[in-house]
Design an enzyme around this catalytic site. Structure first.
Site, PDB file in Angstrom:
ATOM      1  N   ALA A 157      -9.030  41.098 -57.343  1.00  0.00           N
ATOM      2  CA  ALA A 157      -9.192  42.227 -58.266  1.00  0.00           C
ATOM      3  C   ALA A 157      -7.944  42.590 -59.080  1.00  0.00           C
ATOM      4  CB  ALA A 157      -9.660  43.456 -57.491  1.00  0.00           C
ATOM      5  N   GLY A 158      -6.746  42.204 -58.598  1.00  0.00           N
ATOM      6  CA  GLY A 158      -5.522  42.645 -59.269  1.00  0.00           C
ATOM      7  C   GLY A 158      -5.364  41.991 -60.637  1.00  0.00           C
ATOM      8  N   GLY A 186      -8.402  45.098 -64.359  1.00  0.00           N
ATOM      9  CA  GLY A 186      -9.168  45.288 -65.598  1.00  0.00           C
ATOM     10  C   GLY A 186     -10.673  45.246 -65.351  1.00  0.00           C
ATOM     11  N   LYS A 187     -11.110  44.237 -64.596  1.00  0.00           N
ATOM     12  CA  LYS A 187     -12.564  44.088 -64.395  1.00  0.00           C
ATOM     13  C   LYS A 187     -13.070  45.125 -63.392  1.00  0.00           C
ATOM     14  CE  LYS A 187     -12.475  39.281 -65.744  1.00  0.00           C
ATOM     15  NZ  LYS A 187     -11.009  39.115 -65.637  1.00  0.00           N
ATOM     16  N   ASP A 246     -13.261  36.476 -59.518  1.00  0.00           N
ATOM     17  CA  ASP A 246     -12.469  36.194 -60.724  1.00  0.00           C
ATOM     18  C   ASP A 246     -11.192  35.490 -60.254  1.00  0.00           C
ATOM     19  OD1 ASP A 246     -11.772  36.365 -63.446  1.00  0.00           O
ATOM     20  OD2 ASP A 246     -10.607  38.177 -63.092  1.00  0.00           O
ATOM     21  N   CYS A 250     -10.059  32.337 -66.579  1.00  0.00           N
ATOM     22  CA  CYS A 250      -9.627  32.436 -67.978  1.00  0.00           C
ATOM     23  C   CYS A 250      -9.038  31.091 -68.392  1.00  0.00           C
ATOM     24  CB  CYS A 250      -8.682  33.606 -68.207  1.00  0.00           C
ATOM     25  SG  CYS A 250      -7.329  33.695 -67.059  1.00  0.00           S
TER      26      CYS A 250
HETATM   27  C1  SAM Z   1      -7.427  36.086 -62.590  1.00  0.00           C
HETATM   28  S1  SAM Z   1      -6.574  37.117 -61.519  1.00  0.00           S
HETATM   29  C2  SAM Z   1      -7.706  38.440 -61.316  1.00  0.00           C
HETATM   30  C3  SAM Z   1      -7.747  39.377 -62.488  1.00  0.00           C
HETATM   31  C4  SAM Z   1      -8.530  40.648 -62.202  1.00  0.00           C
HETATM   32  N1  SAM Z   1      -9.879  40.365 -61.771  1.00  0.00           N
HETATM   33  C5  SAM Z   1      -8.587  41.554 -63.414  1.00  0.00           C
HETATM   34  O1  SAM Z   1      -9.570  41.554 -64.154  1.00  0.00           O
HETATM   35  O2  SAM Z   1      -7.598  42.276 -63.638  1.00  0.00           O
HETATM   36  C6  SAM Z   1      -6.679  36.308 -60.002  1.00  0.00           C
HETATM   37  C7  SAM Z   1      -6.142  37.104 -58.846  1.00  0.00           C
HETATM   38  O3  SAM Z   1      -6.430  36.375 -57.651  1.00  0.00           O
HETATM   39  C8  SAM Z   1      -5.458  36.708 -56.708  1.00  0.00           C
HETATM   40  N2  SAM Z   1      -5.532  35.711 -55.617  1.00  0.00           N
HETATM   41  C9  SAM Z   1      -4.952  34.502 -55.523  1.00  0.00           C
HETATM   42  N3  SAM Z   1      -5.297  33.895 -54.375  1.00  0.00           N
HETATM   43  C10 SAM Z   1      -6.134  34.742 -53.743  1.00  0.00           C
HETATM   44  C11 SAM Z   1      -6.816  34.707 -52.483  1.00  0.00           C
HETATM   45  N4  SAM Z   1      -6.711  33.648 -51.679  1.00  0.00           N
HETATM   46  N5  SAM Z   1      -7.552  35.775 -52.121  1.00  0.00           N
HETATM   47  C12 SAM Z   1      -7.661  36.860 -52.936  1.00  0.00           C
HETATM   48  N6  SAM Z   1      -7.029  36.947 -54.127  1.00  0.00           N
HETATM   49  C13 SAM Z   1      -6.288  35.903 -54.509  1.00  0.00           C
HETATM   50  C14 SAM Z   1      -4.174  36.714 -57.513  1.00  0.00           C
HETATM   51  O4  SAM Z   1      -3.180  37.487 -56.861  1.00  0.00           O
HETATM   52  C15 SAM Z   1      -4.647  37.310 -58.830  1.00  0.00           C
HETATM   53  O5  SAM Z   1      -4.360  38.687 -58.874  1.00  0.00           O
END
Ligand code: SAM
Length: 380
Positions: A178-179, A182-183, A251, A306
């Protein structure tokens, strides 16, 4: 005086010597190679994309490439929880329009474009964009009297996965990666979610997510029984059998193509991150499988990236669908989003019919994306 006679052997030795000299210098250079300026990761990304997307997108690649190398366009996601009554008229006076309400009126005028398996588009989510070809920028959002910001700037195409997930009143939702949020914020704007669990592996990204939500949502919504925030590895969701959700957003981390072409910082094309980059499709598939397992039968999962990469998009989806069936005895069905994307064809450029899912292509006139999304329904 007679000129000194130069023997052929001397000449040969000279040549050898100079060759040796050149070679020695060369050896020293090799030894110092570590301190030579490195090829920027952005250049490595461009070389990689030219080789792979040139083949994948054919004639479309040159225009997508120019789009990705140019400044991206933002959308302003309206915050329904803020009380800035002038903001919509201010957007209109700047020539902006809400691309979601435009799609909604297309949907109501042309019943063939309405996906009868889904409810009409939520009337609560509003995202304003400048017209096609207009590259004006939004001003930063200002806080209202309660300190809540009136809009959130994001790639307007990244609202599409939240819309396609089609959250209805009373639904429970999991946002697995989620980080920075935005979504998550787009999902909450529909004001339909009963319970939302937002998770991210990274502690700093989870902290950003929390700050984002605090800047946009009233305190009473940020209680753990409404919006629950965790920082854990999404792949471990496979073991959390007690929670099944109506809707799950996956995402995933990806090559973030636009970022990789323009920013050296945190660039996944750095040589030191090659292995991590090559392992992305496996990580993505594991996250999607965990998302599928967290969905109740009859519920939906939305996979998004993305990136333009087929390996990270349709290949991951196809692989996950097959593994879910064979190894977990879970049947999932890819949903057809073609009517959905047609509603937005005035705002975004979509790739012509990818085999699985839908892909927003960057374009100079509508420089959003890339965003790939694929909706899956868990059948059993
Ligand atoms: C594309 S970003 C998400 C963007 C977010 N959905 C938004 O709209 O702001 C992908 C996220 O996946 C997280 N991530 C990476 N590996 C992960 C895991 N094994 N489990 C959960 N999150 C993970 C990253 O820290 C990153 O914040």
């Amino acid at each position: 005086m007679m000129a000194a006679k130069i023997s052929p052997r001397f000449l040969i030795n000279e040549i050898r010597g100079s060759v040796c000299f050149v070679q020695r210098r060369h050896r020293v250079k090799t030894k110092w190679a570590g301190s030579r300026p490195k090829v920027p990761a952005t250049d490595l990304a461009l070389q990689h994309f030219d080789a792979t997307y040139g083949l994948q997108l054919g004639d479309l690649w040159p225009s997508v490439r120019i789009g990705m190398l140019s400044e991206k366009k933002y959308g302003a996601l309206l915050n329904n929880f803020a009380s800035d009554s002038d903001i919509v008229s201010s957007f209109h006076s700047q020539g902006c329009r809400d691309f979601i309400s435009a799609a909604r009126s297309t949907e109501s005028q042309d019943p063939e474009l309405h996906d009868h398996t889904a409810a009409p588009l939520s009337s609560n989510i509003q995202c304003f964009v400048f017209p096609r070809g207009d590259v004006s920028r939004f001003k930063p959002a200002r806080p209202d009297s309660n300190g809540l910001l009136s809009y959130y700037l994001l790639d307007a195409a990244s609202v599409l996965p939240a819309l396609a997930l089609d959250v209805q009143p009373g639904h429970s939702v999991l946002d697995l990666c989620a980080g920075p949020g935005g979504k998550t914020l787009a999902l909450l704007q529909a004001q339909a979610v009963r319970f939302l669990w937002a998770n991210d592996l990274s502690g700093s990204r989870t902290a950003r997510l929390r700050r984002t939500l605090q800047s946009y949502l009233p305190r009473e919504l940020l209680t753990e029984d409404r919006v629950y925030i965790t920082s854990s590895d999404g792949r471990q969701w496979r073991n959390k059998d007690e929670h099944k959700f109506d809707k799950v957003l996956v995402d995933v981390p990806c090559t973030t193509d636009r970022h990789s072409l323009t920013e050296e910082d945190n660039n996944i094309f750095k040589r030191s991150r090659t292995k991590e980059r090559q392992r992305l499709p496996l990580l993505q598939m594991e996250l999607l499988l965990a998302g599928i397992q967290a969905t109740r039968p009859g519920g939906d999962v939305l996979y998004s990236t993305c990136s333009l990469s087929q390996l990270q998009n349709q290949c991951v989806v196809e692989q996950a669908v097959s593994v879910a069936q064979k190894e977990m005895d879970i049947t999932v069905k890819v949903q057809n989003l073609s009517s959905f994307v047609q509603l937005f064809s005035h705002t975004f450029h979509f790739a012509p019919q990818p085999a699985v899912g839908e892909l927003v292509l960057p374009h100079l006139c509508a420089n959003f994306g890339p965003i790939y999304m694929c909706k899956l329904q868990r059948i059993s």
